[in-house]
Design a protein around this motif. Sequence first.
Motif, PDB file in Angstrom:
ATOM      1  N   GLY A 124       0.811  -1.219   0.000  1.00 51.82           N
ATOM      2  CA  GLY A 124       0.000   0.000   0.000  1.00 51.82           C
ATOM      3  C   GLY A 124       0.841   1.265   0.000  1.00 51.82           C
ATOM      4  N   ASP A 125       2.160   1.136  -0.132  1.00 55.33           N
ATOM      5  CA  ASP A 125       3.010   2.323  -0.161  1.00 55.33           C
ATOM      6  C   ASP A 125       3.150   2.887  -1.573  1.00 55.33           C
ATOM      7  OD1 ASP A 125       3.649   3.037   2.388  1.00 55.33           O
ATOM      8  OD2 ASP A 125       5.247   1.560   2.584  1.00 55.33           O
ATOM      9  N   ILE A 126       2.706   2.095  -2.565  1.00 54.63           N
ATOM     10  CA  ILE A 126       2.624   2.628  -3.928  1.00 54.63           C
ATOM     11  C   ILE A 126       1.160   2.517  -4.349  1.00 54.63           C
ATOM     12  CG2 ILE A 126       3.192   2.130  -6.351  1.00 54.63           C
ATOM     13  CD1 ILE A 126       6.050   1.610  -5.546  1.00 54.63           C
ATOM     14  N   TYR A 127       0.621   3.596  -4.860  1.00 55.14           N
ATOM     15  CA  TYR A 127      -0.799   3.595  -5.255  1.00 55.14           C
ATOM     16  C   TYR A 127      -0.979   4.369  -6.561  1.00 55.14           C
ATOM     17  CZ  TYR A 127      -0.667   8.338  -3.341  1.00 55.14           C
ATOM     18  OH  TYR A 127      -0.340   9.642  -3.127  1.00 55.14           O
ATOM     19  N   LYS A 128      -2.095   4.121  -7.220  1.00 58.76           N
ATOM     20  CA  LYS A 128      -2.346   4.784  -8.507  1.00 58.76           C
ATOM     21  C   LYS A 128      -3.027   6.139  -8.310  1.00 58.76           C
ATOM     22  CE  LYS A 128      -3.700   2.457 -12.535  1.00 58.76           C
ATOM     23  NZ  LYS A 128      -4.730   1.752 -13.276  1.00 58.76           N
ATOM     24  N   GLY A 129      -2.622   7.115  -9.123  1.00 62.75           N
ATOM     25  CA  GLY A 129      -3.244   8.437  -9.045  1.00 62.75           C
ATOM     26  C   GLY A 129      -3.041   9.151 -10.372  1.00 62.75           C
ATOM     27  N   GLU A 130      -3.115  10.471 -10.326  1.00 59.30           N
ATOM     28  CA  GLU A 130      -2.840  11.210 -11.558  1.00 59.30           C
ATOM     29  C   GLU A 130      -1.858  12.329 -11.268  1.00 59.30           C
ATOM     30  OE1 GLU A 130      -5.373  12.681 -15.305  1.00 59.30           O
ATOM     31  OE2 GLU A 130      -5.511  13.979 -13.557  1.00 59.30           O
ATOM     32  N   TYR A 131      -0.877  12.434 -12.120  1.00 60.37           N
ATOM     33  CA  TYR A 131       0.109  13.498 -11.931  1.00 60.37           C
ATOM     34  C   TYR A 131      -0.207  14.644 -12.882  1.00 60.37           C
ATOM     35  CZ  TYR A 131       4.396  16.186 -11.700  1.00 60.37           C
ATOM     36  OH  TYR A 131       5.287  17.204 -11.529  1.00 60.37           O
ATOM     37  N   SER A 157       6.148   6.628 -11.538  1.00 46.72           N
ATOM     38  CA  SER A 157       6.051   5.948 -12.839  1.00 46.72           C
ATOM     39  C   SER A 157       5.785   6.976 -13.928  1.00 46.72           C
ATOM     40  CB  SER A 157       4.926   4.915 -12.826  1.00 46.72           C
ATOM     41  OG  SER A 157       3.682   5.562 -12.918  1.00 46.72           O
ATOM     42  N   ARG A 158       6.029   6.589 -15.187  1.00 50.99           N
ATOM     43  CA  ARG A 158       5.727   7.445 -16.340  1.00 50.99           C
ATOM     44  C   ARG A 158       4.942   6.614 -17.339  1.00 50.99           C
ATOM     45  NH1 ARG A 158       8.793  11.858 -17.730  1.00 50.99           N
ATOM     46  NH2 ARG A 158       6.994  12.116 -19.088  1.00 50.99           N
ATOM     47  N   LYS A 159       4.037   7.312 -18.016  1.00 46.42           N
ATOM     48  CA  LYS A 159       3.197   6.565 -18.952  1.00 46.42           C
ATOM     49  C   LYS A 159       3.436   7.002 -20.397  1.00 46.42           C
ATOM     50  CE  LYS A 159      -1.521   4.953 -19.303  1.00 46.42           C
ATOM     51  NZ  LYS A 159      -2.899   5.358 -19.143  1.00 46.42           N
ATOM     52  N   SER A 213      -0.502   8.077 -13.069  1.00 46.85           N
ATOM     53  CA  SER A 213       0.784   7.547 -12.620  1.00 46.85           C
ATOM     54  C   SER A 213       0.680   6.942 -11.234  1.00 46.85           C
ATOM     55  CB  SER A 213       1.856   8.621 -12.662  1.00 46.85           C
ATOM     56  OG  SER A 213       1.420   9.756 -12.015  1.00 46.85           O
ATOM     57  N   TYR A 214       1.738   6.224 -10.902  1.00 42.96           N
ATOM     58  CA  TYR A 214       1.801   5.637  -9.564  1.00 42.96           C
ATOM     59  C   TYR A 214       2.576   6.570  -8.651  1.00 42.96           C
ATOM     60  CZ  TYR A 214      -0.291   1.439 -11.340  1.00 42.96           C
ATOM     61  OH  TYR A 214      -1.190   0.560 -11.889  1.00 42.96           O
ATOM     62  N   PHE A 215       2.150   6.575  -7.397  1.00 44.82           N
ATOM     63  CA  PHE A 215       2.800   7.437  -6.398  1.00 44.82           C
ATOM     64  C   PHE A 215       3.352   6.599  -5.261  1.00 44.82           C
ATOM     65  CE2 PHE A 215       0.152  10.363  -8.640  1.00 44.82           C
ATOM     66  CZ  PHE A 215       0.813  11.577  -8.562  1.00 44.82           C
ATOM     67  N   PHE A 216       4.408   7.093  -4.689  1.00 43.71           N
ATOM     68  CA  PHE A 216       4.975   6.460  -3.491  1.00 43.71           C
ATOM     69  C   PHE A 216       4.602   7.333  -2.291  1.00 43.71           C
ATOM     70  CE2 PHE A 216       8.846   6.445  -0.646  1.00 43.71           C
ATOM     71  CZ  PHE A 216       8.503   5.275   0.020  1.00 43.71           C
ATOM     72  N   LYS A 217       4.164   6.676  -1.222  1.00 42.39           N
ATOM     73  CA  LYS A 217       3.700   7.419  -0.038  1.00 42.39           C
ATOM     74  C   LYS A 217       4.864   7.952   0.781  1.00 42.39           C
ATOM     75  CE  LYS A 217      -0.859   5.689   1.026  1.00 42.39           C
ATOM     76  NZ  LYS A 217      -1.566   4.604   1.681  1.00 42.39           N
ATOM     77  N   LEU A 218       5.546   8.916   0.205  1.00 43.49           N
ATOM     78  CA  LEU A 218       6.692   9.495   0.903  1.00 43.49           C
ATOM     79  C   LEU A 218       6.240  10.184   2.192  1.00 43.49           C
ATOM     80  CD1 LEU A 218       9.738  10.108   0.761  1.00 43.49           C
ATOM     81  CD2 LEU A 218       9.202  12.176  -0.504  1.00 43.49           C
TER      82      LEU A 218
END
Length: 526
Positions: free
Chosen positions: A116-123, A207-209, A161-166
């Motif tokens: 759950g530390d990487i999740y999908k979102g939009e950049y 991530s990059r798409k 993109s995917y995000f890391f829960k920094l």
Amino acid sequence: MAGEKFYLTTPIYYVNDKPQIGNAYTTFAADTLARFKRFTGSDVLFTTGTDEHGQKAAQAAKERGLSPQVHVDEMAKEWEEIWKSLNISYDDFIRTTQERHKKVVNFLFEKLYKKGDIYKGEYAGWYCTYDETFWLQSQLKEGKCPNPWCQREVLWIKEESYFFKLSRYQEPLLKHLKENPQFVRPEVRYNEVISFIKSGLEDVCVSRKSFEWGIPVPFDQKHTVYVWIDALINYLTLSGYLQDEEKFKKFWPADLHIIGKDILRFHAVIWPAMLMAAEIPLPRCIFAHGFWNVEGEKMSKSKGNVVRPISLVKELSKELGIGEDLTIDVVKYFLLREAPFGLDGNFSKTALFLRFNADLANDLGNLFHRSLPMVKKYCQGKIPQPEGETNSEIKAIILESAQKIGEFMDNLEFSLALSEVWKVVSYINKYIDKSAPWRLAREGKKEELDQIIYNLGEALTKVCLLVSPFMPTFASMAWEQLGIKEDLRRESWERVKEWGFLSPGTQVKPGKPIFPRRTEDRGQKN
Ligand code: MSP
């Protein structure tokens, strides 16, 4: 410390271009430390490599009309050859396009996703291709990349993109930094990291798409792993993670990541947070060095002032009238002596020539050049058997300096370590003047003369040992003139601290000055 493992890394370099002197600086420093650590008995893993994915590499390939793979294959080969020809003693060279690395990236990305530390979102934001960095609107400087060493145009990106829960790691990171004041060095960088974290960490895009040149996200192949995430993981791949358990157990955590100050946040914030998320121990220390300008100006292709290490060595070798391998030592000496590690430096040939004449030709080179003929003249070319007790002053001074040099090296204070070696050199030069072997010879004081010559020879072997991590070619040429056989040269640090290393009877071979003084004439002729 003797027998300990020491895992030391350089950043992995982008393959859009060939090495310039700034990259060489990072690698030279790491190489010198690796040599020193081996010398003091550590089991060293010293790594470097190439960072081959991302938009920047893809663009460079396109500009050359090549496929990314062909481009990176060519460039990686070139980088590796350049480091070899600069005598860099790395133990492993990673390419991020290697299977061993992809495996580790896939594993970690998936692990963090499942957790759950990487999740999908939009950049939606800006991207600097040159730095491969995401920027917020508020961070831009006059609409451009805010990195003071970049300042290039940025691209607008809006994509899934995917995000890391920094953000989740803000407090754990602060805690780690508080408990480990040596985690980021020098102190000014430690403080910078602390205040950056305190200002609030946001989740980061990983991530990059919109382009394909990268490692596909294992559970969503439309995306590629953001090149910085891919690159940072190189340090784990090189330690044997997922491939060689014994090696990994032995070498991880990394003892030291040497980097430039421009890439501090990736290393001191994102990387440790990723490791925390993956429940892998953190590296012990991240040291961020300063930046080099050239003749007071920022290096840039558009200004045409980029200094390339290989061409520099070739040019200087001609101008100084010495071999290329020895010239590498000169460049390294200059870079590590001129600016304290951690601060910025200014490269100029004038400054380099000044140091060459003063420190290398007049002090170090001349010490050997004046001493060895005395062994020839007064002792038939052989190191004499000393009678009685060694003058304790010369012994004490050198041993005390050696101790300090060890401490400076452990603190990455290369410049101070070198100044201390030069204190020894200047002490020995004074020792010769004061004890005046020529007078003792004239007065027939054989016993005293033998003692002085022996001490002098022994002192020179200490100088060879002390400079060898910095200037291995000089050291081997000096060993040769001292008549020390190859198998006796690679001695341990213990030898530095002991007196009586040199065997009486050793036949010296005085030769030409190793560093001939540079005259203006020579400079003009070439
Ligand atoms: N690929 C990334 C690093 C990834 S590590 C997981 C990268 N590569 S780089 O090729 O741009 O630069 C690598 C190193 O060269 C950095 O440590 C950087 O600071 C150093 N230098 C580049 N120019 C420099 C100077 N002018 N002076 C000193 N060092 C500089 O960043």
